[in-house]
Design an enzyme around this catalytic site. Structure first.
Site, PDB file in Angstrom:
ATOM      1  N   TYR A 155      29.223  23.212 -24.157  1.00  0.00           N
ATOM      2  CA  TYR A 155      30.632  23.535 -24.408  1.00  0.00           C
ATOM      3  C   TYR A 155      31.325  23.895 -23.099  1.00  0.00           C
ATOM      4  CZ  TYR A 155      34.708  26.159 -26.078  1.00  0.00           C
ATOM      5  OH  TYR A 155      35.984  26.622 -26.282  1.00  0.00           O
ATOM      6  N   LYS A 159      34.408  21.902 -21.103  1.00  0.00           N
ATOM      7  CA  LYS A 159      35.664  22.585 -20.795  1.00  0.00           C
ATOM      8  C   LYS A 159      35.956  22.551 -19.292  1.00  0.00           C
ATOM      9  CE  LYS A 159      37.020  23.687 -24.914  1.00  0.00           C
ATOM     10  NZ  LYS A 159      38.279  23.137 -25.467  1.00  0.00           N
TER      11      LYS A 159
END
Length: 259
Positions: A155, A159
């Site tokens: 994740y 990002k």
């Protein structure tokens, strides 16, 4: 009414930050095309959206499907003549440790957060180039800048990639009058954050309220971020007031990280 008569696409609009962003633009006169996976939450969000902006629509879209993204933008061009603002908010994650992250989880996170965001920018950018104007705002995270209290490494990696893609897209699309920026939320009061908070609390053997107080206590303002905080920042970056801002990553995190 900064966005009156403007078509605004918001991904991941069923709940949390995406829903707040869609409602913010709707309150300022925009016609919203809210997209997400079909769910009861999405239907409920659509009712709230139409109460503010009756011409807005909620459309099912799976960002894991490139053909569906092409079809969506063909429809946007045919029905609306183009898009003035794109907000890439949709994201998925898993509450999982570094050692236990599976290839399937990595693939899903990458397909939605990285590839889905890139394809949405690409297709919206083509329509905006024709119009020689437009605003793209991507939702990244302070996890993409190295904040350690993240749900998982994949994740955080996606990002971080969004921040890099924002800069490259800004450099390529600027000549067409298009700005591309991203917002990096901190610890934000969303369903995804509550799931993450449960894991942190379980691992630490504390209550969720205790864990949250400890986490937000490290920020300058010592409070969690509200989805409305993010929505206001996104609306600013999409407005005429921000016409000379591009390629930037703005932290909305109560002063948790500095860069």
């Amino acid at each position: 009414m900064r966005f009156k008569h403007k078509t605004v696409v918001v991904t991941g609009a069923a709940r949390g930050i995406g829903k707040a962003i869609a409602l913010q633009f709707a309150s300022e006169g925009a016609v919203i095309l809210a997209v997400d996976l079909p769910s009861g939450e999405f239907r409920a969000a659509d009712a709230d959206l139409r109460a503010l902006a009756p011409e807005s629509r909620s459309l099912d879209l799976d960002l894991r499907d490139p053909a569906a993204i092409v079809e969506f933008f063909n429809r946007v061009e045919a029905d609306y003549g183009g898009v003035q603002v794109l907000v890439n908010n949709a994201a998925v994650s898993r509450q999982v440790s570094f050692a236990n992250l599976t290839p399937d989880a990595i693939d899903e996170i990458t397909m939605v957060n990285f590839r889905g965001t890139l394809l949405m920018m690409q297709h919206a950018g083509r329509l905006m180039r024709t119009a020689r104007s437009g605003r793209i705002v991507n939702i990244s995270s302070i996890a993409g800048k190295g904040f350690r209290q993240t749900s998982n490494i994949a994740y955080a990696g996606t990002k971080g990639a969004i921040i890099a893609m924002t800069r490259i897209a800004a450099s390529e699309l600027g000549q067409f009058g298009i700005t591309v920026n991203c917002v990096c939320p901190g610890i934000t009061e969303t369903p995804m954050m509550r799931e993450w908070l449960e894991r942190q609390s379980r691992d630490a053997g504390t209550s969720k309220s205790q864990t949250l107080r400890k986490l937000v206590g490290t920020s300058a303002l010592a409070r969690a971020t509200a989805p409305s905080d993010i929505a206001l920042a996104v609306a600013f970056l999409a407005s005429d007031e921000a016409c000379n801002i591009t390629g930037q990553s703005l932290n909305i995190d109560s002063g948790t990280v500095w860069d």
